[in-house]
Design an enzyme around this catalytic site. Structure first.
Site, PDB file in Angstrom:
ATOM      1  N   TYR A  65      26.820 113.490   4.750  1.00 48.05           N
ATOM      2  CA  TYR A  65      26.242 114.113   6.054  1.00 48.05           C
ATOM      3  C   TYR A  65      26.152 112.852   7.092  1.00 48.05           C
ATOM      4  O   TYR A  65      25.372 112.040   7.054  1.00 48.05           O
ATOM      5  CB  TYR A  65      24.897 114.658   5.929  1.00 48.05           C
ATOM      6  CG  TYR A  65      24.766 115.868   5.194  1.00 48.05           C
ATOM      7  CD1 TYR A  65      25.849 116.723   4.669  1.00 48.05           C
ATOM      8  CD2 TYR A  65      23.571 116.347   4.605  1.00 48.05           C
ATOM      9  CE1 TYR A  65      25.850 117.737   3.729  1.00 48.05           C
ATOM     10  CE2 TYR A  65      23.491 117.493   3.947  1.00 48.05           C
ATOM     11  CZ  TYR A  65      24.552 118.282   3.553  1.00 48.05           C
ATOM     12  OH  TYR A  65      24.259 119.335   2.734  1.00 48.05           O
ATOM     13  N   PRO A 217      21.592 131.208   5.087  1.00 46.65           N
ATOM     14  CA  PRO A 217      21.042 132.311   4.935  1.00 46.65           C
ATOM     15  C   PRO A 217      21.175 133.490   6.031  1.00 46.65           C
ATOM     16  O   PRO A 217      20.524 134.503   5.808  1.00 46.65           O
ATOM     17  CB  PRO A 217      19.467 131.752   5.093  1.00 46.65           C
ATOM     18  CG  PRO A 217      19.655 130.561   5.599  1.00 46.65           C
ATOM     19  CD  PRO A 217      20.844 130.059   5.336  1.00 46.65           C
ATOM     20  N   LEU A 218      21.731 133.197   7.215  1.00 40.81           N
ATOM     21  CA  LEU A 218      21.866 133.888   8.181  1.00 40.81           C
ATOM     22  C   LEU A 218      23.458 133.921   8.688  1.00 40.81           C
ATOM     23  O   LEU A 218      23.597 133.003   9.559  1.00 40.81           O
ATOM     24  CB  LEU A 218      20.924 133.919   9.304  1.00 40.81           C
ATOM     25  CG  LEU A 218      20.944 135.154  10.445  1.00 40.81           C
ATOM     26  CD1 LEU A 218      20.305 136.433   9.576  1.00 40.81           C
ATOM     27  CD2 LEU A 218      19.824 134.613  11.605  1.00 40.81           C
TER      28      LEU A 218
END
Length: 292
Positions: A65, A217-218
């Site tokens: 990252y 998650p969304l």
């Protein structure tokens, strides 16, 4: 370490590393495209410190990252680490100059990645290392055996550089193969209200006491699905994101969440979802989203 209510209760990774079920994913602390430094370094440090102050003791990260940026931030913000803080990282990819994500699964690459994580986080051993499997353009699942790369990590675990192992982006067959080589304490795959392809794996992990850590998650909702979620959120007085996170926590007792954000306000909103209990009628409507 202060605690923000219950944070969804606790779970023991590998039977020994106790974490709250609501954790924090640090990927968004890097710059746009998970590349380079954050737009606001002080704000990124503040989010990490706020998370730990509110009781989060499960951080998800990786040295790719940034690359290297996020682990360096975690060390700057939190080292020396509070007792009980568990940092889970992943290996198996490298960042290319065009900001792409390429596989990095050779023994040399995996060994170097583990040592990079150790160095940038400032620890002698990594709590959990996930083997990430993905193709040249980050597509997944990737068919084939993971025996060779997972075996490399198993050897590094035997050397004491890693305490526990996990897998990410895996099929059920690859999960089984990994477990035949060394113990697996967590599975990190995409899973949410709209995308239930991992249903069987979620249930297997629950039955066998292994953490399932869903990401994204969304996302990926159709307009109809979004409408159902919005309606459920209104009925319980919460945001759609909070409802989606609460549903995941109620879906399985071994689910651990790692929602990410670079905002303290959004972090607090996410953590509050751990205390949201969804009533039966709302759960039934949410469960139906996966069939639309």
């Amino acid at each position: 370490m202060a605690t923000n209510a219950t944070l969804g209760g606790t779970f023991d990774l590998g039977g020994e590393l106790t974490v709250h079920r609501m954790g924090y994913g640090a990927m968004q602390l890097a710059g746009p495209g998970v590349w380079g430094p954050p737009r606001d370094r002080e704000a990124a440090v503040a989010v990490l410190r706020e998370a730990v102050e509110r009781g989060v003791n499960h951080l998800d990260t990786s040295d790719f990252y940034g690359p290297h940026t996020v682990n360096t931030l975690i060390r700057e913000a939190l080292h020396p680490y509070p007792e009980g803080l568990r940092i889970v990282t992943k290996v198996g990819a490298r960042r290319t100059p065009d900001k792409g994500w390429s596989p990095a699964l050779s023994a040399e690459e995996l060994t170097a990645a583990v040592h990079d994580n150790l160095r940038h986080l400032g620890v002698d051993a990594l709590d959990v290392v996930n083997l990430r499997l993905a193709g040249e353009n980050a597509e997944y699942p990737v068919p084939g055996s993971l025996a060779e790369p997972f075996g490399v990590l198993a050897d590094l675990r035997q050397q004491g550089l890693i305490r526990h192992l996990g897998v990410s982006h895996v099929t059920a067959e690859q999960f089984d193969e990994a477990r035949s080589i060394a113990p697996v304490v967590c599975v990190q795959n995409e899973y949410n209200l709209a995308h239930r392809g991992a249903d069987a794996l979620v249930d297997r992990c629950a039955a066998e006491g292994i953490a399932f850590v869903p990401y994204f998650p969304l996302g990926g909702f159709s307009p109809l699905q979004s409408g159902v979620l919005d309606d459920c959120a209104r009925r319980v007085g919460a945001t759609p994101m909070q409802v989606a996170l609460a549903w995941l926590l109620q879906r399985s007792p071994t689910t651990l969440l790692i929602p990410g954000t670079s905002s303290v306000a959004h972090l607090r909103e996410n953590l509050a979802a751990a205390d949201l209990v969804l009533p039966g009628d709302v759960l039934a409507d949410l469960d139906g989203i996966g069939t639309h």
